[in-house]
Design a protein around this motif. Structure first.
Motif, PDB file in Angstrom:
ATOM      1  N   LEU A 174       6.473   5.753  -0.684  1.00 29.57           N
ATOM      2  CA  LEU A 174       7.873   5.580  -1.062  1.00 29.57           C
ATOM      3  C   LEU A 174       8.421   4.216  -0.636  1.00 29.57           C
ATOM      4  N   ILE A 175       7.706   3.531   0.246  1.00 27.80           N
ATOM      5  CA  ILE A 175       8.106   2.174   0.627  1.00 27.80           C
ATOM      6  C   ILE A 175       7.706   1.256  -0.525  1.00 27.80           C
ATOM      7  N   PRO A 176       8.668   0.559  -1.105  1.00 23.92           N
ATOM      8  CA  PRO A 176       8.347  -0.269  -2.283  1.00 23.92           C
ATOM      9  C   PRO A 176       7.201  -1.249  -2.033  1.00 23.92           C
ATOM     10  N   LEU A 177       6.265  -1.282  -2.933  1.00 20.92           N
ATOM     11  CA  LEU A 177       5.105  -2.152  -3.007  1.00 20.92           C
ATOM     12  C   LEU A 177       4.167  -2.059  -1.805  1.00 20.92           C
ATOM     13  N   LEU A 178       4.636  -2.389  -0.614  1.00 22.84           N
ATOM     14  CA  LEU A 178       3.763  -2.385   0.562  1.00 22.84           C
ATOM     15  C   LEU A 178       3.243  -0.991   0.881  1.00 22.84           C
ATOM     16  N   GLY A 179       4.069   0.031   0.694  1.00 21.25           N
ATOM     17  CA  GLY A 179       3.639   1.393   0.962  1.00 21.25           C
ATOM     18  C   GLY A 179       2.504   1.820   0.047  1.00 21.25           C
ATOM     19  N   ALA A 180       2.624   1.486  -1.228  1.00 16.53           N
ATOM     20  CA  ALA A 180       1.575   1.837  -2.192  1.00 16.53           C
ATOM     21  C   ALA A 180       0.294   1.066  -1.901  1.00 16.53           C
ATOM     22  N   ILE A 181       0.428  -0.207  -1.549  1.00 19.74           N
ATOM     23  CA  ILE A 181      -0.758  -1.011  -1.222  1.00 19.74           C
ATOM     24  C   ILE A 181      -1.454  -0.441   0.008  1.00 19.74           C
ATOM     25  N   TYR A 182      -0.685  -0.109   1.037  1.00 21.19           N
ATOM     26  CA  TYR A 182      -1.255   0.470   2.255  1.00 21.19           C
ATOM     27  C   TYR A 182      -1.951   1.792   1.951  1.00 21.19           C
TER      28      TYR A 182
END
Length: 122
Positions: free
Chosen positions: A87-95
């Motif tokens: 749910l954290i924009p961009l960085l959350g999905a990458i992580y």
């Protein structure tokens, strides 16, 4: 290919899976979602409100995706609640992609079960 219990893969939040069944499940979910989008587009062209059925069907796919993610987080010795990091924009999905899609699971038995590969790695 490999022998996989698809029902377990998409419905259970218990246990651990390694990367191979995880990516197989992700591919299945992507293909199903694309098929739903195509059918939804066709139905929407016939009668607009029918496209809402495709939206609902796509939302239903959240449950099997979360079940898949939870088992993969378990293999990393983390709670399935870590899926919320997406749910954290961009960085959350990458992580999340790095953690559950690239990293190996912990080699030893953890609180979620034994190593899905069956042997401890050195």
């Amino acid at each position: 290919m490999f022998n996989q219990d698809w029902q377990y893969l998409f419905t259970s939040f218990e246990g651990r899976i390694n990367r191979q069944p995880f990516w197989a499940g992700v591919i299945v979910l992507i293909v199903v979602n694309i098929a739903i989008a195509i059918v939804g587009g066709i139905l929407g062209a016939i009668w607009g409100p029918l496209s809402y059925l495709a939206t609902i069907a796509s939302l239903v796919l959240i449950y099997p995706a979360l079940a898949l993610y939870a088992k993969r987080w378990h293999d990393r010795s983390k709670s399935g609640w870590w899926s919320l990091v997406a749910l954290i924009p961009l960085l959350g999905a990458i992580y999340m992609i790095y953690e559950i899609g690239v990293q190996e699971g912990v080699p030893e038995t953890n609180q979620y079960g034994p190593n899905p590969l069956g042997t401890a790695r050195a």
